[in-house]
Design a protein around this motif. Structure first.
Motif, PDB file in Angstrom:
ATOM      1  N   MET A   1     -10.920   7.300   0.353  1.00  0.00           N
ATOM      2  CA  MET A   1      -9.634   7.773  -0.150  1.00  0.00           C
ATOM      3  C   MET A   1      -8.469   7.176   0.624  1.00  0.00           C
ATOM      4  O   MET A   1      -7.430   6.862   0.062  1.00  0.00           O
ATOM      5  N   ASN A   2      -8.659   7.000   1.934  1.00  0.00           N
ATOM      6  CA  ASN A   2      -7.562   6.584   2.807  1.00  0.00           C
ATOM      7  C   ASN A   2      -7.950   5.332   3.572  1.00  0.00           C
ATOM      8  O   ASN A   2      -8.972   5.304   4.268  1.00  0.00           O
ATOM      9  N   CYS A   3      -7.155   4.269   3.444  1.00  0.00           N
ATOM     10  CA  CYS A   3      -7.361   3.030   4.199  1.00  0.00           C
ATOM     11  C   CYS A   3      -6.007   2.485   4.629  1.00  0.00           C
ATOM     12  O   CYS A   3      -4.997   2.733   3.969  1.00  0.00           O
ATOM     13  N   ASP A   4      -6.011   1.728   5.718  1.00  0.00           N
ATOM     14  CA  ASP A   4      -4.763   1.168   6.222  1.00  0.00           C
ATOM     15  C   ASP A   4      -4.985  -0.301   6.559  1.00  0.00           C
ATOM     16  O   ASP A   4      -5.958  -0.656   7.236  1.00  0.00           O
TER      17      ASP A   4
ATOM     18  N   MET B   1      -2.781   6.499   3.082  1.00  0.00           N
ATOM     19  CA  MET B   1      -2.736   5.332   2.209  1.00  0.00           C
ATOM     20  C   MET B   1      -3.818   5.451   1.142  1.00  0.00           C
ATOM     21  O   MET B   1      -5.001   5.539   1.470  1.00  0.00           O
ATOM     22  N   THR B   2      -3.437   5.448  -0.100  1.00  0.00           N
ATOM     23  CA  THR B   2      -4.406   5.704  -1.164  1.00  0.00           C
ATOM     24  C   THR B   2      -4.451   4.634  -2.246  1.00  0.00           C
ATOM     25  O   THR B   2      -5.384   4.621  -3.050  1.00  0.00           O
TER      26      THR B   2
ATOM     27  N   GLN C   1       0.849  -1.184   0.000  1.00  0.00           N
ATOM     28  CA  GLN C   1       0.000   0.000   0.000  1.00  0.00           C
ATOM     29  C   GLN C   1       0.892   1.244   0.000  1.00  0.00           C
ATOM     30  O   GLN C   1       1.986   1.237   0.560  1.00  0.00           O
ATOM     31  N   HIS C   2       0.394   2.311  -0.619  1.00  0.00           N
ATOM     32  CA  HIS C   2       1.223   3.501  -0.858  1.00  0.00           C
ATOM     33  C   HIS C   2       0.628   4.741  -0.204  1.00  0.00           C
ATOM     34  O   HIS C   2      -0.587   4.915  -0.123  1.00  0.00           O
ATOM     35  N   ARG C   3       1.523   5.620   0.233  1.00  0.00           N
ATOM     36  CA  ARG C   3       1.142   6.889   0.832  1.00  0.00           C
ATOM     37  C   ARG C   3       1.192   8.012  -0.198  1.00  0.00           C
ATOM     38  O   ARG C   3       2.029   8.011  -1.098  1.00  0.00           O
ATOM     39  N   ASP C   4       0.302   8.993  -0.037  1.00  0.00           N
ATOM     40  CA  ASP C   4       0.353  10.172  -0.893  1.00  0.00           C
ATOM     41  C   ASP C   4       1.194  11.252  -0.213  1.00  0.00           C
ATOM     42  O   ASP C   4       1.911  10.996   0.751  1.00  0.00           O
TER      43      ASP C   4
END
Length: 413
Positions: free
Chosen positions: A337-340, A306-307, A298-301
């Motif tokens: 939009m954001n999940c972890d 996390m997007t 998973q990637h961060r903006d």
């Protein structure tokens, strides 16, 4: 017309493929009974190539949840072994409810699966850990075997005096146990058990392995040689994968943050570290599909949210050549939009034969799938009060002399 095939004596007016399609809708118990009809029926059902079509690939997921279900309750408010198929429906294809009828079986819970076999923790009523060890069973044939406890027990039961200084208290030891079974290699299975010491992060303290050949546990004391003592942290929540007869896990280098894959065999003798496809991305899952190791990150903006989820495949195992297979945003997957991972969602499985991923969505208890080819997201089912574990199941219908043996003498009941 085609020449009659081997099953002609069983169903003279049906081609093998049509008969296999009909049989694929029957529960495993019925299939086992039909093997007694005649030699032709026995050969058709027992044929391993045919059995792969009964059903083909991933059949669904065994789960523990809090729903009440007649005949499925083990212990207080615990339902074990309901099978949800890949369409989200409960199905009678296979079950572990037969274990509840066996003399000497106490409480159990799902832990892991591998090529048709299930690993279950086995405990006395109200015990807080698997005090009786494990049960390995094949739901397709209703065969099972007891595996004794390796000797592990929680810190509070290990004879150490009660700790009064809670500010300096370290969490009790925990363990993670995995099943290795490859019917193409052997009818025997192995267990690999990691003993952990929890102190914010988890380091491997000891490694224990079990062989159904010797029927004994073996302690492996080579964690320093493997680099598992204080150099890396294993991400057990991110799944595991059996590839090239070795179990694979995601690990993170302490201090460096480097993402690696750690592989170990079922005897604890051979190990290997494989460089991950990305140095800093957070791992979400390690799995196997179409014969190759897959790795999800998973990637961060720009504001550290996390997007996006990326799916990588190890195209060349020996050369450690990773290829980006697919990317998808969390907005498309979850509508957010954001999940972890761990907190908002969990990757349950990747289909062994298709480009299909399965997720569990924590906030609304939904089991979902995502098709990488069609980019379609499907909600399969809302899973009651929230499953304690979701275990992928690929049926295997061959009888096993290993599972036919009952190891009661090795287990203090």
């Amino acid at each position: 017309m085609d020449r009659p095939t081997r099953s002609a004596a069983a169903a003279p007016f049906l081609h093998d493929d049509a008969l296999v399609e009909i049989l694929s809708w029957l529960p495993a118990k019925s299939l086992c009974q039909f093997k007694c009809v005649s030699k032709a029926w026995r050969d058709l059902i027992a044929d391993r190539l045919r059995c792969k079509k009964l059903p083909e690939g991933l059949a669904g997921f065994f789960l523990n949840d809090g729903d009440e279900m007649p005949g499925g309750s083990m212990g207080e408010h615990r339902v074990v072994g309901r099978l949800v198929n890949t369409f989200g429906r409960f199905t009678p294809l296979a079950s572990v409810s037969f274990l509840g009828k066996q003399k000497g079986i106490k409480e159990f819970s799902l832990l892991h699966s591998c090529n048709g076999l299930l690993l279950l923790g086995h405990r006395r009523h109200r015990d807080i850990y698997d005090s009786l060890g494990y049960i390995v069973c094949n739901p397709g044939t209703e065969q099972w075997v007891i595996v004794p406890n390796s000797g592990w027990k929680p810190f509070s039961l290990s004879g150490v005096e009660v700790i009064e200084d809670f500010d300096s208290y370290i969490e009790p030891r925990s363990r993670f146990t995995y099943l290795i079974f490859d019917p193409a290699v052997s009818s025997h299975f192995r267990l690999v058990e990691f003993w952990m010491w929890t102190d914010n992060v988890q380091f491997v303290e000891e490694l224990h392995t079990y062989s159904s050949v010797t029927e004994v546990w073996t302690r492996c004391s080579r964690t320093e040689v493997w680099g598992l003592d204080k150099d890396v942290i294993i991400s057990f929540f991110a799944g595991s994968s059996l590839v090239n007869r070795m179990l694979h896990f995601s690990v993170t280098g302490v201090g460096t943050g480097q993402k690696l894959i750690f592989a170990i065999d079922g005897q604890g003798r051979e190990c290997r570290f494989i460089s991950g496809p990305e140095k800093r991305a957070d791992v979400a899952y390690v799995g196997q599909s179409q014969g190759r190791l897959h790795y999800m990150t998973q990637h961060r903006d720009s504001i550290s949210e996390m997007t996006k989820l990326s799916i990588w495949v190890l195209q060349d195992y020996g050369a450690e050549e990773w290829v980006l297979k697919h990317s998808v945003t969390f907005l498309q997957l979850f509508g957010r939009m954001n999940c972890d991972v761990e907190f908002d969602y969990r990757v349950v499985a990747i289909h062994p034969d298709r480009n299909l991923i399965f997720f569990f969505q924590h906030w609304d208890l939904k089991l979902k799938s995502y098709d990488m080819d069609s980019k379609e997201v499907c909600t399969l089912r809302i899973l009651g009060l929230g499953p304690q574990n979701i275990v992928p199941y690929v049926p295997y219908f061959a009888e096993s002399s290993t599972l036919a043996k009952m190891h009661w003498n090795n287990c203090a009941l």
